[in-house]
Write a protein that holds these residues in place. Structure first.
Motif, PDB file in Angstrom:
ATOM      1  N   UNK A  76       6.198  10.634  -0.188  1.00  0.00           N
ATOM      2  CA  UNK A  76       7.669  10.506  -0.663  1.00  0.00           C
ATOM      3  C   UNK A  76       8.372   9.505   0.333  1.00  0.00           C
ATOM      4  N   UNK A  77       8.141  10.028   1.785  1.00  0.00           N
ATOM      5  CA  UNK A  77       8.845   9.508   2.753  1.00  0.00           C
ATOM      6  C   UNK A  77       8.332   7.903   3.266  1.00  0.00           C
ATOM      7  N   UNK A  78       7.365   7.598   2.899  1.00  0.00           N
ATOM      8  CA  UNK A  78       6.916   6.237   3.070  1.00  0.00           C
ATOM      9  C   UNK A  78       6.633   5.429   1.606  1.00  0.00           C
ATOM     10  N   UNK A  79       7.434   5.803   0.472  1.00  0.00           N
ATOM     11  CA  UNK A  79       7.256   5.290  -0.774  1.00  0.00           C
ATOM     12  C   UNK A  79       7.838   3.679  -0.499  1.00  0.00           C
ATOM     13  N   UNK A  80       8.435   3.314   0.449  1.00  0.00           N
ATOM     14  CA  UNK A  80       8.998   1.946   0.733  1.00  0.00           C
ATOM     15  C   UNK A  80       8.122   1.244   1.841  1.00  0.00           C
ATOM     16  N   UNK A  81       6.857   1.696   2.121  1.00  0.00           N
ATOM     17  CA  UNK A  81       6.549   0.982   3.221  1.00  0.00           C
ATOM     18  C   UNK A  81       5.669  -0.214   2.874  1.00  0.00           C
ATOM     19  N   UNK A  82       5.012  -0.373   1.685  1.00  0.00           N
ATOM     20  CA  UNK A  82       4.886  -1.700   1.100  1.00  0.00           C
ATOM     21  C   UNK A  82       3.532  -2.076   1.659  1.00  0.00           C
ATOM     22  N   UNK A  83       3.475  -3.439   2.041  1.00  0.00           N
ATOM     23  CA  UNK A  83       2.186  -4.046   2.716  1.00  0.00           C
ATOM     24  C   UNK A  83       1.835  -3.651   4.237  1.00  0.00           C
ATOM     25  N   UNK A  84       2.723  -2.755   4.871  1.00  0.00           N
ATOM     26  CA  UNK A  84       2.348  -2.550   6.376  1.00  0.00           C
ATOM     27  C   UNK A  84       1.493  -1.210   6.457  1.00  0.00           C
ATOM     28  N   UNK A  85       0.947  -1.114   5.361  1.00  0.00           N
ATOM     29  CA  UNK A  85       0.150   0.443   5.421  1.00  0.00           C
ATOM     30  C   UNK A  85      -0.939   0.370   6.534  1.00  0.00           C
ATOM     31  N   UNK A  86      -1.631  -0.591   6.566  1.00  0.00           N
ATOM     32  CA  UNK A  86      -2.818  -0.695   7.324  1.00  0.00           C
ATOM     33  C   UNK A  86      -2.780  -0.605   8.647  1.00  0.00           C
ATOM     34  N   UNK A  87      -1.568  -1.075   9.144  1.00  0.00           N
ATOM     35  CA  UNK A  87      -0.793  -1.198  10.443  1.00  0.00           C
ATOM     36  C   UNK A  87      -0.437   0.190  10.830  1.00  0.00           C
ATOM     37  N   UNK A  88      -0.052   1.015   9.958  1.00  0.00           N
ATOM     38  CA  UNK A  88       0.261   2.298  10.111  1.00  0.00           C
ATOM     39  C   UNK A  88      -0.789   3.166  10.291  1.00  0.00           C
ATOM     40  N   UNK A  89      -1.890   2.926   9.699  1.00  0.00           N
ATOM     41  CA  UNK A  89      -3.221   3.813   9.810  1.00  0.00           C
ATOM     42  C   UNK A  89      -3.754   3.414  11.199  1.00  0.00           C
ATOM     43  N   UNK A  90      -3.520   2.302  11.489  1.00  0.00           N
ATOM     44  CA  UNK A  90      -4.138   1.963  12.989  1.00  0.00           C
ATOM     45  C   UNK A  90      -3.422   2.775  14.009  1.00  0.00           C
ATOM     46  N   UNK A  91      -1.967   2.844  13.976  1.00  0.00           N
ATOM     47  CA  UNK A  91      -1.297   3.532  14.742  1.00  0.00           C
ATOM     48  C   UNK A  91      -1.595   4.858  14.716  1.00  0.00           C
ATOM     49  N   UNK A  92      -1.645   5.787  13.718  1.00  0.00           N
ATOM     50  CA  UNK A  92      -1.976   7.068  13.417  1.00  0.00           C
ATOM     51  C   UNK A  92      -3.421   7.427  14.208  1.00  0.00           C
ATOM     52  N   UNK A  93      -4.484   6.495  14.041  1.00  0.00           N
ATOM     53  CA  UNK A  93      -5.924   6.849  14.619  1.00  0.00           C
ATOM     54  C   UNK A  93      -5.538   6.701  16.049  1.00  0.00           C
ATOM     55  N   UNK A  94      -4.828   5.870  16.685  1.00  0.00           N
ATOM     56  CA  UNK A  94      -4.933   5.368  18.163  1.00  0.00           C
ATOM     57  C   UNK A  94      -4.306   6.582  18.615  1.00  0.00           C
TER      58      UNK A  94
END
Length: 321
Positions: free
Chosen positions: A278-296
């Protein structure tokens, strides 16, 4: 009035630029681990040799080997890099959620592997959610229940065996579309757990307003902010807590409709997942960069550790829903 559309998410076709072949998959995690270029954590050397069979890089000076996913939540990953990237992409971009059975089918892997991948993705979502604190002039809160209804007469109402969870949302205007939400599974529907969660996850002051449905469990917050706790007239078209009720209904439908059977020990992770979506419903095409940040920013979390933590938390709740 034109509808306010959400940003478009990356498609599977767009995923090819990150994972078109093995070398690009390696580059995806290489740029995550060393965004400014390779350096040896032992001697500081910036030159290396590639060890392709191990997805590792060997320092040209001291010979120390650096593994791409070492020190992260996927440290013991057995999947090939493309399957891992695709699995995370499918999980994080699903609008309502994706079950481990469907994930196993899409990735052509066994159910247990898909279940572990899904759990680790939820842990990444939970860690992201824990960094967010609501900060608004208007809040709405309510305790809801999820699970099958108790059949025994003496276990109805607040004595139900259903699992209570608290939903807190922030809005820019009273009774308007929510900005962000926080979800939390509580062992008991009482003021101690409710007040502690709200004080921990929202910025409170006497010029802010909290709307509730008249339950006395929120009364202890009257010194922290303006508490508007009144009975709701649901026959009105635009009744109080309208959006809160819609959000809670959608979350319950997503969990029950997609995952069907969820144990109470796993429910906090599923709530964190719905909160993140719900809180990231407006993330759009930036999702893979967020995933990399979470993993790091993650830490090693093998399957045995996850199961141990879930088993220890089982006594916090009761039976399955």
């Amino acid at each position: 009035m034109a509808k306010n559309l959400k940003p478009r998410k990356d498609s599977l076709v767009a995923l090819k630029k990150y994972a078109n072949n093995h070398d690009e998959c390696v580059r995806f995690f290489f740029d995550m681990k060393w965004p400014t270029g390779f350096y040896c954590e032992k001697c500081g050397c910036t030159h290396y040799y590639t060890v392709k069979k191990r997805n590792a890089f060997e320092c040209a000076e001291c010979g120390h080997q650096h593994y791409l996913l070492a020190g992260t939540i996927f440290q013991d990953n057995k999947l090939d890099l493309y399957t891992l990237i695709l699995g995370m992409f499918l999980f994080f971009t699903a609008n309502k959620g994706i079950s481990a059975i469907e994930l196993a089918s899409e990735l052509d892997i066994n159910y247990k592997t898909a279940l572990l991948l899904a759990r680790k993705c939820r842990i990444l979502m939970a860690e992201s959610c824990s960094e967010k604190i609501l900060d608004s002039m208007f809040y709405e809160a309510d305790v809801s229940y999820i699970g099958s209804k108790s059949q025994e007469y003496h276990k109805q109402g607040c004595a139900t065996e259903q699992q209570p969870f608290l939903c807190l949302l922030s809005t820019d205007r009273e009774n308007s579309y929510p900005q962000y939400i926080k979800l939390f599974a509580i062992p008991r529907d009482n003021s101690f757990h409710v007040v502690r969660f709200i004080r921990k996850n929202a910025v409170l002051s006497t010029n802010r307003t909290l709307n509730t449905d008249g339950k006395t469990t929120f009364d202890h917050l009257h010194e922290d902010l303006q508490l508007r706790s009144e009975k709701i007239i649901y026959s009105e078209d635009n009744h109080r807590l309208k959006w809160l009720n819609i959000v809670i209904g959608d979350i319950k439908n997503n969990i029950v409709g997609i995952y069907h059977g969820v144990t109470k020990r796993d429910l906090p992770l599923f709530l964190n997942e719905q909160e993140w979506r719900f809180n990231h419903r407006y993330t759009g095409s930036n999702i893979l960069n967020k995933i990399r940040k979470y993993i790091l920013n993650s830490s090693p979390c093998p399957k045995k550790t996850i199961i141990t933590v879930l088993n220890l938390s089982e006594s916090y709740f009761s039976t399955c829903i």
